[in-house]
Design an enzyme around this catalytic site. Sequence first.
Site, mmCIF file in Angstrom:
data_model
loop_
_atom_site.group_PDB
_atom_site.id
_atom_site.type_symbol
_atom_site.label_atom_id
_atom_site.label_comp_id
_atom_site.label_asym_id
_atom_site.label_seq_id
_atom_site.Cartn_x
_atom_site.Cartn_y
_atom_site.Cartn_z
ATOM 1 N N ASP A 91 44.742 -8.754 -20.483
ATOM 2 C CA ASP A 91 44.360 -10.100 -20.046
ATOM 3 C C ASP A 91 43.713 -10.046 -18.670
ATOM 4 O OD1 ASP A 91 44.142 -12.879 -19.937
ATOM 5 O OD2 ASP A 91 46.089 -13.071 -18.969
ATOM 6 N N ASP A 113 40.030 -8.060 -19.129
ATOM 7 C CA ASP A 113 38.870 -8.768 -19.681
ATOM 8 C C ASP A 113 38.153 -9.583 -18.613
ATOM 9 O OD1 ASP A 113 40.593 -10.903 -19.382
ATOM 10 O OD2 ASP A 113 40.757 -11.358 -21.511
ATOM 11 N N GLY A 114 38.926 -10.174 -17.708
ATOM 12 C CA GLY A 114 38.307 -10.923 -16.616
ATOM 13 C C GLY A 114 37.535 -10.021 -15.667
ATOM 14 N N ARG A 139 33.361 -10.106 -15.010
ATOM 15 C CA ARG A 139 32.693 -10.223 -13.712
ATOM 16 C C ARG A 139 31.851 -8.987 -13.405
ATOM 17 N NH1 ARG A 139 37.797 -12.454 -12.858
ATOM 18 N NH2 ARG A 139 38.644 -10.482 -12.088
ATOM 19 N N SER A 160 31.464 -15.787 -20.482
ATOM 20 C CA SER A 160 30.947 -16.719 -21.490
ATOM 21 C C SER A 160 31.985 -17.799 -21.763
ATOM 22 C CB SER A 160 30.621 -15.976 -22.793
ATOM 23 O OG SER A 160 31.791 -15.417 -23.368
ATOM 24 N N ASP A 177 40.192 -16.253 -24.298
ATOM 25 C CA ASP A 177 41.210 -15.763 -23.372
ATOM 26 C C ASP A 177 42.366 -16.749 -23.255
ATOM 27 O OD1 ASP A 177 42.197 -13.955 -21.238
ATOM 28 O OD2 ASP A 177 41.744 -15.637 -19.931
ATOM 29 N N ASP A 203 46.183 -16.270 -24.598
ATOM 30 C CA ASP A 203 47.287 -16.377 -23.637
ATOM 31 C C ASP A 203 48.346 -17.358 -24.114
ATOM 32 O OD1 ASP A 203 46.066 -14.594 -21.955
ATOM 33 O OD2 ASP A 203 45.287 -16.105 -20.574
#
Length: 234
Positions: free
Chosen positions: A61, A64-65, A69, A75, A82, A86
Amino acid sequence: MAKEKEKEKEKEKGLKSWPIYLYVPNLIGYARIMANIVAFGLCFANKNIFTALYFVSFVCDELDGRFARMLNQASTFGAVLDMVTDRVSTAALLVVLSHLYRPCFAFFLGLLALDIASHWLQMYSTFLSSKTSHKDVKDSKSWLVKNYYQHRPFMGYCCIGAEVLYLILYLLAEDEPASVIKVFMAALKRKSPLMFLSLLALPGWAIKQIVNVAQLKTAADICVMYDLRRNEKP
């Protein structure tokens, strides 16, 4: 001819959309979903495998962020994927805990309802405000919500604290359903190292629940203000 051109345009749009589905952050999101499916399929059969897979999903989690970036692959689809992953993951874990701690059944379902309602309303209010991210809270009226989203270490501690506490409760659960307090007291007597971790995680969990309540209120206010502005239009 016009219909054929429209069909061709629709096909082109479909082809252009595929790269977004294959963005690296979204691929990580799919992997998280698969890990969670396997994890919850084994949650009552093998605690170690469940904990490992759930933890891997939780770590992803964060990844992916970072990749979004780093690779400039942020997107709207990825953001929704996401958040949904979560929320579903946490909700499923709370359902499992409500089964393991049946005397606290209502408590865990209450946490589930608060988490889902708070984040869903926050996401919806984001779209009403024409924002691209539910984390864009620079104009929020709640200083707590604003500080939560604008200070990543603080938000990270709260999120990690909540998930770690839930995992500890899962690992400490006894064969026979019991209350959380009873299980915690038993673990304290055994001087379980998990108790030390739970004490570190507890403040983060508590703050996150307060943030959820504040977020629910501020998001609801945005929806109400949207209605008022719409009703004022001739």
